[in-house]
Scaffold this motif. Structure first.
Motif, PDB file in Angstrom:
ATOM      1  N   GLU A  71       4.507  -2.392  31.517  1.00 22.82           N
ATOM      2  CA  GLU A  71       4.584  -0.940  31.596  1.00 22.82           C
ATOM      3  C   GLU A  71       3.263  -0.297  31.166  1.00 22.82           C
ATOM      4  N   HIS A  74       0.927  -0.491  34.030  1.00 16.77           N
ATOM      5  CA  HIS A  74       1.244   0.551  35.008  1.00 16.77           C
ATOM      6  C   HIS A  74       0.642   1.887  34.594  1.00 16.77           C
ATOM      7  N   GLN A  75       0.752   2.221  33.320  1.00 19.83           N
ATOM      8  CA  GLN A  75       0.236   3.499  32.842  1.00 19.83           C
ATOM      9  C   GLN A  75      -1.286   3.577  32.958  1.00 19.83           C
ATOM     10  N   ALA A  78      -2.242   3.900  36.665  1.00 23.28           N
ATOM     11  CA  ALA A  78      -1.930   5.242  37.164  1.00 23.28           C
ATOM     12  C   ALA A  78      -2.941   6.262  36.665  1.00 23.28           C
ATOM     13  N   GLU A  83      -3.436   2.764  42.769  1.00 24.69           N
ATOM     14  CA  GLU A  83      -2.070   2.754  43.275  1.00 24.69           C
ATOM     15  C   GLU A  83      -1.595   1.319  43.525  1.00 24.69           C
ATOM     16  N   ILE A  84      -0.548   0.908  42.844  1.00 25.09           N
ATOM     17  CA  ILE A  84       0.006  -0.436  43.027  1.00 25.09           C
ATOM     18  C   ILE A  84       0.744  -0.501  44.359  1.00 25.09           C
ATOM     19  N   GLU A  87       3.150  -6.340  43.495  1.00 27.72           N
ATOM     20  CA  GLU A  87       3.028  -6.916  42.156  1.00 27.72           C
ATOM     21  C   GLU A  87       3.692  -8.275  42.108  1.00 27.72           C
ATOM     22  N   VAL A  96      -1.447  -7.719  40.403  1.00 26.58           N
ATOM     23  CA  VAL A  96      -1.164  -6.556  41.244  1.00 26.58           C
ATOM     24  C   VAL A  96      -2.194  -6.465  42.362  1.00 26.58           C
ATOM     25  N   VAL A  98      -3.879  -3.306  44.318  1.00 26.30           N
ATOM     26  CA  VAL A  98      -3.977  -1.857  44.153  1.00 26.30           C
ATOM     27  C   VAL A  98      -4.934  -1.265  45.177  1.00 26.30           C
TER      28      VAL A  98
END
Length: 306
Positions: A71, A74-75, A78, A83-84, A87, A96, A98
């Motif tokens: 997580e 992800h943060q 972002a 942009e993923i 994964e 990932v 991106v």
């Protein structure tokens, strides 16, 4: 000790060779396992995705901490407008794909104090973990990899603990598609690191192999070719070393003036294969007498995909 391995197919041809690239690298490592049974790793170069897309791989914990670390990744992505689009959670890693058009060094700086990023590139994918190559290979699907080139390493821990993040290969922090493996020790590590940090370069570990990758990437960012960077590394890096570097379309090597760390190579019109010992190359061609050579002291070399 430790052992290095490298393989590059010229023009993508594999005549009379029935192993995948991942299988061949794994066999070289297994044949030289006596040199480094603690951890293993591969830098493999897959076909690039569409323009503006990167592969990024992170080390993550097992157990309860894993979800929180993913997580956090992800943060961070972002926040950097990465942009993923795909994964993958694999072993002790999280990978990932991106869409990202920003500066890779900026992305690295944003991530380095919070998560463990181990590779970035349009093609590069680093897999490494504690354990031996024949055990790790099926866990990470290494034998399924059949790209044009890659490098690999097994480690005998001498100066730091046995952890996935101390295993080789290392990428050039902040730069895409550059990875190194290394047998030996750099005696001017801290001098060179501080010099590169003053010029804006970033480091994620205190491993001297990472220094080689960052040094080569810095030299190329200043306009040097990879061949030029290999040449000057023989002047600027002190110690005993035999190392391999890989980029998205080439493999290079350099060997110090003492030549205390072995490196053997086999080359024909289709391929170049490199191992710390001849027994590794023999594993690729059972029953054949190979015309191998060992690079001379204070030399470097480069092979590219056509």
């Amino acid at each position: 000790m430790c052992a290095i391995a490298g393989l590059l197919f010229k023009n993508g041809k594999r005549r009379n060779f029935n192993m995948t690239t991942g299988a061949a690298l794994t066999e070289i490592l297994d044949a030289t396992l006596h040199r480094g049974p603690d951890s293993a790793g591969w830098a493999i170069y897959r076909e690039p995705l569409e323009a503006g897309t990167l592969r990024i791989r992170f080390l993550v914990s097992d157990g309860d901490k894993r979800a929180g670390e993913i997580e956090k990744i992800h943060q961070i992505l972002a926040a950097q407008k990465a942009e993923i689009i795909r994964e993958e959670s694999l072993g002790c890693t999280y990978g990932v794909f991106v869409r990202y058009t920003g500066d890779i060094l900026t992305l690295t700086h944003a991530a380095e104090k919070q998560v463990k990023m181990i590779s970035v590139g349009a093609s590069l994918d680093i897999i490494k973990d504690v354990g031996q190559p024949l055990d790790l290979s099926p866990r990470y699907g290494i034998r399924d990899f059949n790209g044009a080139h890659g490098i690999a390493h097994i480690r005998l821990a001498t100066e730091s603990g046995v952890h996935p993040d101390t295993a080789h290969p290392f990428w050039a922090c902040g730069f895409a598609d550059i990875a190194t493996v290394h047998n030996g020790q750099l005696t001017n590590y801290w001098i060179m690191r501080r010099r590169l940090e003053r010029r804006g370069m970033a480091f994620q570990t205190e491993n001297d192999t990472e220094l080689i990758a960052v040094y080569l990437a810095y030299r190329m960012s200043q306009g040097a070719t990879l061949e030029d960077a290999l040449k000057t590394s023989l002047e600027d890096l002190d110690g005993t070393f035999s190392y391999l570097v890989a980029t998205k379309d080439a493999i290079g090597y350099a060997k110090d003036k003492l030549a205390a760390k072995p490196m053997v190579k086999y080359e024909d019109e289709d391929m170049i294969a490199i191992s710390s010992e001849e027994v590794g190359l023999n594993r690729l061609f059972p029953g054949r007498a190979l015309p191998t050579t060992e690079p001379a002291p204070l030399t470097y070399g480069l092979w590219s995909r056509s």
